[in-house]
Structures are given as structure tokens and as C-alpha cells.
Design a protein around this motif. Structure first.
Motif, short mmCIF file in Angstrom:
data_model
loop_
_atom_site.label_atom_id
_atom_site.label_comp_id
_atom_site.label_asym_id
_atom_site.label_seq_id
_atom_site.Cartn_x
_atom_site.Cartn_y
_atom_site.Cartn_z
N PHE A 111 21.53 -8.69 -49.32
CA PHE A 111 20.46 -8.48 -50.25
C PHE A 111 19.19 -8.14 -49.56
O PHE A 111 18.20 -8.24 -50.13
CB PHE A 111 20.29 -10.16 -51.03
N SER A 112 19.11 -7.46 -48.16
CA SER A 112 18.07 -7.00 -47.80
C SER A 112 17.92 -5.76 -48.21
O SER A 112 18.77 -5.00 -48.53
CB SER A 112 18.21 -7.18 -46.16
N ASN A 113 16.65 -5.31 -48.20
CA ASN A 113 16.24 -4.01 -48.99
C ASN A 113 16.38 -2.97 -48.00
O ASN A 113 16.33 -1.81 -48.21
CB ASN A 113 14.63 -4.04 -49.57
N LYS A 114 16.39 -3.17 -46.66
CA LYS A 114 16.39 -2.25 -45.51
C LYS A 114 17.62 -2.10 -44.97
O LYS A 114 18.51 -3.15 -44.35
CB LYS A 114 15.43 -2.80 -44.31
N ASP A 115 18.11 -0.93 -44.63
CA ASP A 115 19.21 -0.70 -43.76
C ASP A 115 19.57 -1.20 -42.65
O ASP A 115 20.63 -1.76 -42.16
CB ASP A 115 19.80 0.87 -43.81
N LYS A 116 18.10 -1.10 -41.81
CA LYS A 116 18.35 -1.55 -40.30
C LYS A 116 18.52 -2.86 -40.24
O LYS A 116 19.13 -3.69 -39.56
CB LYS A 116 16.75 -1.22 -39.88
N ARG A 117 17.95 -4.04 -41.30
CA ARG A 117 18.06 -5.17 -41.25
C ARG A 117 19.34 -5.74 -41.85
O ARG A 117 19.87 -6.42 -41.04
CB ARG A 117 17.15 -5.85 -42.34
N LEU A 118 20.15 -4.83 -42.68
CA LEU A 118 21.45 -5.18 -42.95
C LEU A 118 22.31 -5.04 -41.71
O LEU A 118 22.97 -5.84 -41.40
CB LEU A 118 21.83 -3.99 -44.02
N ARG A 119 22.11 -3.94 -40.90
CA ARG A 119 23.01 -3.61 -39.76
C ARG A 119 22.92 -4.91 -38.74
O ARG A 119 23.77 -5.26 -38.16
CB ARG A 119 22.51 -2.41 -39.17
N GLN A 120 21.52 -5.31 -38.66
CA GLN A 120 21.23 -6.20 -37.55
C GLN A 120 21.94 -7.57 -37.86
O GLN A 120 22.52 -8.42 -37.24
CB GLN A 120 19.71 -6.48 -37.31
N LEU A 121 21.77 -7.83 -39.15
CA LEU A 121 22.55 -9.17 -39.78
C LEU A 121 24.02 -9.18 -39.63
O LEU A 121 24.48 -10.25 -39.40
CB LEU A 121 21.72 -9.47 -40.96
N MET A 122 24.32 -7.95 -40.05
CA MET A 122 25.85 -7.78 -39.91
C MET A 122 26.28 -7.92 -38.77
O MET A 122 27.43 -8.51 -38.38
CB MET A 122 26.38 -6.49 -40.71
N ILE A 123 25.67 -7.60 -37.59
CA ILE A 123 26.25 -7.81 -36.38
C ILE A 123 26.27 -9.16 -36.08
O ILE A 123 27.22 -9.70 -35.56
CB ILE A 123 25.26 -7.25 -35.38
N MET A 124 25.34 -10.06 -36.48
CA MET A 124 25.32 -11.52 -36.19
C MET A 124 26.38 -12.16 -36.89
O MET A 124 27.34 -12.91 -36.34
CB MET A 124 24.18 -12.31 -36.52
N GLY A 125 26.61 -11.80 -38.16
CA GLY A 125 27.41 -12.38 -38.97
C GLY A 125 29.11 -11.99 -38.61
O GLY A 125 30.02 -12.88 -38.57
#
Length: 170
Positions: A111-125
Motif C-alpha cells: 500500500f505504499s505509493n512509491k515504487d522505491k519504498r515498495l521494493r525496500q520493504l519487499m526485500i525485508m519481507g
């Protein structure tokens, strides 16, 4: 064919979707690949009788679909609460806790609006799902998460690190 073998075949197909997912720049294309992959992953976990993982991945398909139309923080909260409820009712030890935390992180990412944040959090998850899959003993699930991480890192490099290097060199 055994349930284990069928589960591994399904994960192999899911790997293909994850391979291409982070090679797209547009969030919608990334999410569409995620939907296909998590449906297969959910079935894989069900075949292995890993009910927390199966439930969380089924929820993830719905979460990803919803995120195509909204980035509402209220929806993110609803999916976080649903993650906790599924984990509560399917709890089976450490694997359940790890998958729950991974799903919570990936919910915020979705639900993040930014692609960059999506990628960073996906790395953690994804790192947590990798740990989960090692614990449950699914070799193709481990491969899937390793490929997913690699694809994410490559995409992140291509879209965020490489352009910065090129701009600095000019």
C-alpha cells in the motif's frame, strides 16, 4: 503424484512470475505478477499443510488485487488486522510468527505509493519468507524467495542506483 511434488511444481511456476515481477518499473505490472505468484504459493503451502502460510498467501492475493485500486491506509490496516487474525487461528509455532511478520511488512509495502519504498520493504519481507521456507523444508520455496530477492535487487539497482551513478559521472 505426491502432494509434496505437486507443491514443488507449483512453486516452480510461481518462480517464473517472481523472476519477471521486479523487472517492470510500473507498480501495477509488478503487482499483477505478485497476484499470480501468491495464488500458486498459497496452494503450495496448503499442499504442505502449512496453514498459516496458505492463509496469508491467499490474503496476499486479495491484498495485491485491492492495492491496484487504492493505497488507502485504512485498507492497509484492515489487511494487517486480517493477517493477525489468520495467524492467531492457524498458529503452529515459529514458522507462523515469521510468516506473520513477513506478511505485515509486505502489507505496508503493497500500500505504499512509491515504487522505491515498495521494493525496500519487499526485500525485508522476502528475507523473512526465505527464513520461513527454510524452516518448513520446501526447497523450491527457498529458491523462489532467493530468486525474488535477486530480481528485486537487480530491479532496484537498475532503477535507483545505476541512474544515480550515471548522473554523478556527468
Amino acid at each position: 503424484m505426491s502432494a509434496f511434488l505437486l507443491s514443488q511444481i507449483l512453486m516452480g511456476i510461481a518462480v517464473c512470475f517472481d523472476l519477471v515481477s521486479f523487472q517492470f518499473k510500473e507498480k501495477k505490472n509488478i503487482i499483477k505478477c505478485f497476484i499470480c505468484a501468491v495464488i500458486l504459493i498459497s496452494i503450495h503451502f496448503a499442499l504442505l499443510e502449512q496453514w498459516t502460510g496458505a492463509g496469508l498467501m491467499a490474503l496476499a492475493a486479495l491484498r495485491y488485487f485491492t492495492s491496484l485500486y487504492t493505497s488507502s491506509k485504512k485498507m492497509a490496516l484492515l489487511f494487517c488486522i486480517s493477517t493477525l487474525v489468520i495467524t492467531f487461528f492457524t498458529y503452529a509455532g515459529l514458522a507462523s510468527i515469521i510468516s506473520c511478520v513477513a506478511a505485515l511488512i509486505q502489507t505496508v509495502a503493497t500500500f505504499s505509493n512509491k515504487d522505491k519504498r515498495l521494493r525496500q520493504l519487499m526485500i525485508m519481507g522476502t528475507s523473512l519468507w526465505l527464513t520461513h521456507n527454510i524452516i518448513i523444508g520446501s526447497p523450491t520455496a527457498v529458491l523462489l524467495e532467493a530468486v525474488f530477492l535477486s530480481s528485486n535487487f537487480i530491479g532496484y539497482y537498475r532503477y535507483y542506483l545505476k541512474p544515480a551513478k550515471t548522473a554523478e559521472q556527468m
